[in-house]
Structures are given as C-alpha cells and as structure tokens.
Design a protein around this motif. Structure first.
Motif, PDB file in Angstrom:
ATOM      1  N   ASN A   9       4.108   7.556   6.646  1.00 40.22           N
ATOM      2  CA  ASN A   9       5.185   6.858   5.959  1.00 40.22           C
ATOM      3  C   ASN A   9       5.177   5.378   6.303  1.00 40.22           C
ATOM      4  OD1 ASN A   9       8.254   5.852   6.151  1.00 40.22           O
ATOM      5  ND2 ASN A   9       8.050   7.316   4.468  1.00 40.22           N
ATOM      6  N   HIS A  10       5.314   4.538   5.273  1.00 36.45           N
ATOM      7  CA  HIS A  10       5.442   3.097   5.469  1.00 36.45           C
ATOM      8  C   HIS A  10       6.063   2.511   4.215  1.00 36.45           C
ATOM      9  CE1 HIS A  10       4.205  -1.072   6.637  1.00 36.45           C
ATOM     10  NE2 HIS A  10       4.402  -0.554   7.849  1.00 36.45           N
ATOM     11  N   CYS A  11       6.866   1.453   4.366  1.00 39.43           N
ATOM     12  CA  CYS A  11       7.528   0.789   3.230  1.00 39.43           C
ATOM     13  C   CYS A  11       8.386   1.765   2.420  1.00 39.43           C
ATOM     14  CB  CYS A  11       6.492   0.153   2.292  1.00 39.43           C
ATOM     15  SG  CYS A  11       5.381  -1.016   3.057  1.00 39.43           S
ATOM     16  N   ASP A  12       9.002   2.715   3.103  1.00 40.42           N
ATOM     17  CA  ASP A  12       9.800   3.745   2.417  1.00 40.42           C
ATOM     18  C   ASP A  12       8.963   4.532   1.419  1.00 40.42           C
ATOM     19  OD1 ASP A  12      12.197   3.252   3.741  1.00 40.42           O
ATOM     20  OD2 ASP A  12      12.738   1.630   2.363  1.00 40.42           O
ATOM     21  N   LYS A  13       7.685   4.648   1.702  1.00 38.60           N
ATOM     22  CA  LYS A  13       6.775   5.414   0.850  1.00 38.60           C
ATOM     23  C   LYS A  13       6.106   6.514   1.667  1.00 38.60           C
ATOM     24  CE  LYS A  13       7.104   2.522  -2.729  1.00 38.60           C
ATOM     25  NZ  LYS A  13       7.670   2.903  -4.047  1.00 38.60           N
ATOM     26  N   ASP A  14       5.857   7.637   1.023  1.00 38.44           N
ATOM     27  CA  ASP A  14       4.989   8.655   1.597  1.00 38.44           C
ATOM     28  C   ASP A  14       3.592   8.377   1.064  1.00 38.44           C
ATOM     29  OD1 ASP A  14       6.802  10.061   3.125  1.00 38.44           O
ATOM     30  OD2 ASP A  14       7.384  11.381   1.478  1.00 38.44           O
ATOM     31  N   ILE A  15       2.648   8.168   1.971  1.00 35.45           N
ATOM     32  CA  ILE A  15       1.299   7.775   1.593  1.00 35.45           C
ATOM     33  C   ILE A  15       0.327   8.875   2.015  1.00 35.45           C
ATOM     34  CG2 ILE A  15      -0.506   6.033   1.869  1.00 35.45           C
ATOM     35  CD1 ILE A  15       1.775   4.043   2.583  1.00 35.45           C
ATOM     36  N   TYR A  16      -0.407   9.397   1.042  1.00 32.56           N
ATOM     37  CA  TYR A  16      -1.375  10.470   1.282  1.00 32.56           C
ATOM     38  C   TYR A  16      -2.787   9.908   1.183  1.00 32.56           C
ATOM     39  CZ  TYR A  16       2.638  13.516   0.359  1.00 32.56           C
ATOM     40  OH  TYR A  16       3.855  14.144   0.399  1.00 32.56           O
TER      41      TYR A  16
END
Length: 225
Positions: A9-16
């Motif tokens: 998680n970063h920048c209020d994003k879930d990153i896969y």
C-alpha cells in the motif's frame, strides 16, 4: 503462473506486482530508506498441483493457457484424488486414473488430517466406487448434462458422507458452498496476473484508506472489481 503476486500500500492505493519496485509507481517516491504504509504481503495462488493434494475434489480447466483457466469461458473438468495423488475422473471412455495432467487446478480437501479412519479406507472406497457398472461406458454412456465428471465426483463425495451418517449434498449446495467461491478467487487471481504481466502493476484505490481496519476477505474481493 509460477510468479507470486505481491501487494503493498502507498498513496492510499493497493498496488499489486510480482516484485516490490524501488519507487512508488503511483507518485514516484523512492522507497530507499522509507517505510511503506503497509508491509508487502504475498497473495496465495489459489491454483495448485492436484497430484500433491490427497483426498481432494479437483477442478481443472481443459484450456492449454494457464491465464485462461477459470475465466468463465473455459470448459472445466473435475476429479477425485486418492491418498497418493492419483486422480480418478470420469470421461466418455470411463473412469481414468491419472498420475499426471492435474498440476494446475483448484483443490478442495475432503478429509481432515485427524480423520485417520476415513483416510485409511479412502483408496478402497474410491476404487470400488469407480469400478461400479454405472461408470462402464458400455453399460451407461457419458452425458454432458446428467452423467458426467461432476456427477461422478459428487456422487462419490455423497457416498463418503453416507458412511459417516451425514446428509448428502445436492449439486446446487456443493457448487454454491465449495466450488464457486474458489473459482471466483482463482479467476480474480488470474486477472491480477494478466494485468501485471501487461502493465507491470495493477493499482486500485485502497478500500481501507478511511478506515483503521485491517484487510478482510471482502476487501480482497473488492480489489479486482
């Protein structure tokens, strides 16, 4: 798909992704010496080797492409594994006993590790059931709707339940409770793999950005929608 999917998680994003990058693909901030808001976690692959899953109900795709498996468009085949990972499955030519070919499938365990009595009789039950006349194509032909691999597998499961004095499961009950949730999970995992393979990352708004709660299975489901 051999690579593991990783989520952070970063920048209020879930990153896969398949690996944690040196910098955030969303904002470009370097991760060197910095902490991520959420530690990277590995997403378990819901597809595994059926020959390594004893006493299980197996669902495999008939497609050659791994990324098309369980996408709703591929034909599916089912079987039952014995204690040695040999997969019994019913086809137009009768019951097959296969030592290979089920390396990429959904596995639903049917026996708990502490059920020693059932485990010790599993192979005998499976072989006797599979040798019955009703699975002999010269006696009763394979039928896509009513006498197929799924009816074979479910009938065996219900025979085992009967030995334990447990009620039988209807096709609808078994499908809804055990099969569809796992197919849905596998389909979403394959979607993630396709997106990452094409774009290196799959990025969605974090469903927890306004909440202090941890991840839940519902959150996992919403990420792929």
């Amino acid at each position: 798909m051999d690579k593991s999917v990783i989520k952070f998680n970063h920048c209020d994003k879930d990153i896969y992704c398949f690996f944690v990058p040196d910098q955030c693909p969303e904002c470009g901030v370097s991760f060197s010496g910095k902490r991520l808001e959420e530690a990277p976690v590995s997403i378990p692959n819901p597809v595994s080797n059926g020959h390594q899953a004893p006493c299980a109900f197996l669902v495999a795709s008939t497609e050659d492409s791994a990324l098309r498996d369980f996408d709703g468009c591929s034909d599916l085949h089912t079987g039952i594994s014995n204690t040695n990972g040999i997969v019994y499955n019913y086809t137009k030519t009768g019951v097959q006993r296969e030592h290979q070919g089920w390396e990429h499938c959904i596995c639903i365990p049917l026996v708990q590790p502490d059920m020693f009595s059932l485990m010790s009789q599993w192979d005998q039950y499976l072989e006797k059931f599979s040798s019955a006349q009703m699975w002999d194509p010269s006696w009763q032909s394979f039928n896509e709707e009513s006498h197929n691999c799924y009816s074979y597998s479910l009938m065996f499961i219900n025979r085992v339940l009967a030995t334990q004095s447990k009620p039988a499961l209807s096709k609808e009950e078994f499908t809804r409770s055990f099969v569809l949730p796992r197919i849905k999970r596998a389909s979403k995992y394959m979607m993630l793999c396709r997106e990452i393979s094409q774009n290196h990352f799959y990025i969605v708004d974090s469903p927890r950005r306004n909440s202090g709660e941890g991840p839940s299975e519902e959150d996992e489901d919403s990420k792929s929608n």
